[in-house]
Design a protein around this motif. Structure first.
Motif, short mmCIF file in Angstrom:
data_model
loop_
_atom_site.label_atom_id
_atom_site.label_comp_id
_atom_site.label_asym_id
_atom_site.label_seq_id
_atom_site.Cartn_x
_atom_site.Cartn_y
_atom_site.Cartn_z
N THR A 67 -21.48 12.09 -13.02
CA THR A 67 -22.07 12.10 -14.37
C THR A 67 -21.79 10.78 -15.07
N LEU A 68 -20.57 10.29 -14.98
CA LEU A 68 -20.22 9.02 -15.62
C LEU A 68 -20.99 7.86 -14.99
N THR A 69 -21.13 7.89 -13.67
CA THR A 69 -21.87 6.85 -12.99
C THR A 69 -23.32 6.82 -13.44
N GLN A 70 -23.92 7.98 -13.60
CA GLN A 70 -25.31 8.05 -14.06
C GLN A 70 -25.46 7.46 -15.47
N VAL A 71 -24.49 7.75 -16.33
CA VAL A 71 -24.54 7.20 -17.69
C VAL A 71 -24.41 5.68 -17.66
N ILE A 72 -23.48 5.18 -16.86
CA ILE A 72 -23.26 3.74 -16.77
C ILE A 72 -24.50 3.04 -16.22
N GLU A 73 -25.09 3.60 -15.17
CA GLU A 73 -26.29 2.99 -14.57
C GLU A 73 -27.47 3.03 -15.54
N ALA A 74 -27.63 4.15 -16.24
CA ALA A 74 -28.74 4.26 -17.20
C ALA A 74 -28.57 3.28 -18.35
N ARG A 75 -27.33 3.10 -18.79
CA ARG A 75 -27.07 2.13 -19.87
C ARG A 75 -27.40 0.73 -19.40
N SER A 76 -27.00 0.39 -18.19
CA SER A 76 -27.27 -0.93 -17.65
C SER A 76 -28.77 -1.20 -17.59
N LYS A 77 -29.52 -0.22 -17.12
CA LYS A 77 -30.97 -0.39 -17.03
C LYS A 77 -31.61 -0.49 -18.42
N ALA A 78 -31.14 0.35 -19.35
CA ALA A 78 -31.71 0.36 -20.70
C ALA A 78 -31.47 -0.97 -21.41
N THR A 79 -30.30 -1.56 -21.22
CA THR A 79 -30.01 -2.82 -21.91
C THR A 79 -30.66 -4.02 -21.22
N SER A 80 -31.10 -3.85 -19.98
CA SER A 80 -31.73 -4.97 -19.27
C SER A 80 -33.18 -5.17 -19.69
N ILE A 81 -33.79 -4.17 -20.31
CA ILE A 81 -35.20 -4.28 -20.71
C ILE A 81 -35.27 -4.62 -22.19
N ASN A 89 -46.77 -4.80 -25.69
CA ASN A 89 -48.00 -4.26 -25.13
C ASN A 89 -47.69 -2.91 -24.48
N GLU A 90 -48.72 -2.21 -24.06
CA GLU A 90 -48.55 -0.86 -23.52
C GLU A 90 -47.60 -0.82 -22.33
N GLN A 91 -47.77 -1.75 -21.39
CA GLN A 91 -46.97 -1.75 -20.17
C GLN A 91 -45.49 -1.98 -20.47
N ASN A 92 -45.19 -2.99 -21.28
CA ASN A 92 -43.79 -3.28 -21.63
C ASN A 92 -43.18 -2.13 -22.42
N MET A 93 -43.98 -1.55 -23.33
CA MET A 93 -43.49 -0.44 -24.14
C MET A 93 -43.14 0.76 -23.25
N GLN A 94 -43.98 1.05 -22.26
CA GLN A 94 -43.70 2.18 -21.36
C GLN A 94 -42.43 1.94 -20.55
N ALA A 95 -42.23 0.73 -20.06
CA ALA A 95 -41.01 0.41 -19.31
C ALA A 95 -39.78 0.57 -20.20
N PHE A 96 -39.87 0.09 -21.44
CA PHE A 96 -38.76 0.21 -22.38
C PHE A 96 -38.45 1.69 -22.66
N GLN A 97 -39.50 2.45 -22.96
CA GLN A 97 -39.31 3.86 -23.28
C GLN A 97 -38.74 4.62 -22.09
N LYS A 98 -39.17 4.31 -20.89
CA LYS A 98 -38.67 4.99 -19.69
C LYS A 98 -37.17 4.75 -19.53
N ALA A 99 -36.75 3.50 -19.68
CA ALA A 99 -35.33 3.18 -19.55
C ALA A 99 -34.51 3.87 -20.63
N GLN A 100 -35.01 3.89 -21.86
CA GLN A 100 -34.27 4.55 -22.94
C GLN A 100 -34.22 6.06 -22.73
N SER A 101 -35.28 6.63 -22.19
CA SER A 101 -35.31 8.07 -21.90
C SER A 101 -34.30 8.44 -20.82
N GLN A 102 -34.16 7.57 -19.83
CA GLN A 102 -33.18 7.82 -18.78
C GLN A 102 -31.77 7.81 -19.35
#
Length: 192
Positions: A67-81, A89-102
């Motif tokens: 569980t902790l590993t998943q949180v750390i990995e999701a945070r890393s991905k969310a902050t990289s975008i 634009n639509e494409q960048n917004m979707q990538a950002f939203q996906k990472a934040q949702s994770q």
């Protein structure tokens, strides 16, 4: 005579340009960009809280490492975008939203898992971090709402006549809305 006619034509063009809406579209585009930076600021605030939350949870007994590993990995991905205002634009917004949702999903799983650890739930540091995280989620919702309002105003201005003519001449492109996650309209099923 030609010179007078040329000057009159130029003055007519200049006078008509003052009501073309260009300046107001620039102001509205800047407002959208500013509101977007507020959205990113609130998401960054959340990302900054995650390491403290993870460290507090790690320190409390034998907590599930997956569980902790998943949180750390999701945070890393969310902050990289990151999306620069000119790249909204639509494409960048979707990538950002996906990472934040994770990251949101990983944090939700973390909070559910914490329920099995009464000592951790009673820990003052954890309670403080949880309250800060809840407050940040509220700030994120407010920032997204304000961003969407600015986008609506901007898109309306750039798509209505006669401003749409100026908008097309000067490449005022439609801005994307921040949309809810897929399935967010369905209430979660609760079982007792």
């Amino acid at each position: 005579m030609k010179r007078i006619l040329h000057i009159a034509l130029m003055m007519t063009v200049v006078m008509s340009m003052s009501s073309c809406g260009y300046n107001s579209m620039v102001k509205m585009r800047e407002a959208v960009d500013e509101k977007w930076s507020q959205v990113e600021t609130q998401y960054q605030r959340r990302a900054d809280l995650v390491p403290n939350l993870v460290n507090t949870v790690k320190g409390a007994a034998d907590f599930e490492k997956e569980t902790l590993t998943q949180v750390i990995e999701a945070r890393s991905k969310a902050t990289s975008i990151q999306i620069k205002p000119g790249e909204l634009n639509e494409q960048n917004m979707q990538a950002f939203q996906k990472a934040q949702s994770q990251l949101s999903g990983a944090l939700s799983r973390l909070m559910v898992t914490v329920e099995r650890y009464p000592d951790l739930k009673a820990n003052q540091n954890f309670q403080t971090l949880q309250a800060q995280l809840e407050g940040t989620e509220n700030r994120i919702a407010v920032a997204r709402k304000k961003y969407n309002e600015a986008v609506r105003n901007y898109n309306t201005k750039t798509q209505t006549f006669p401003e749409n003519l100026t908008a097309s001449m000067f490449d005022f492109e439609k801005k994307p809305y921040y949309e809810a996650d897929k399935g967010a309209e369905e209430a979660p099923e609760v079982e007792f």
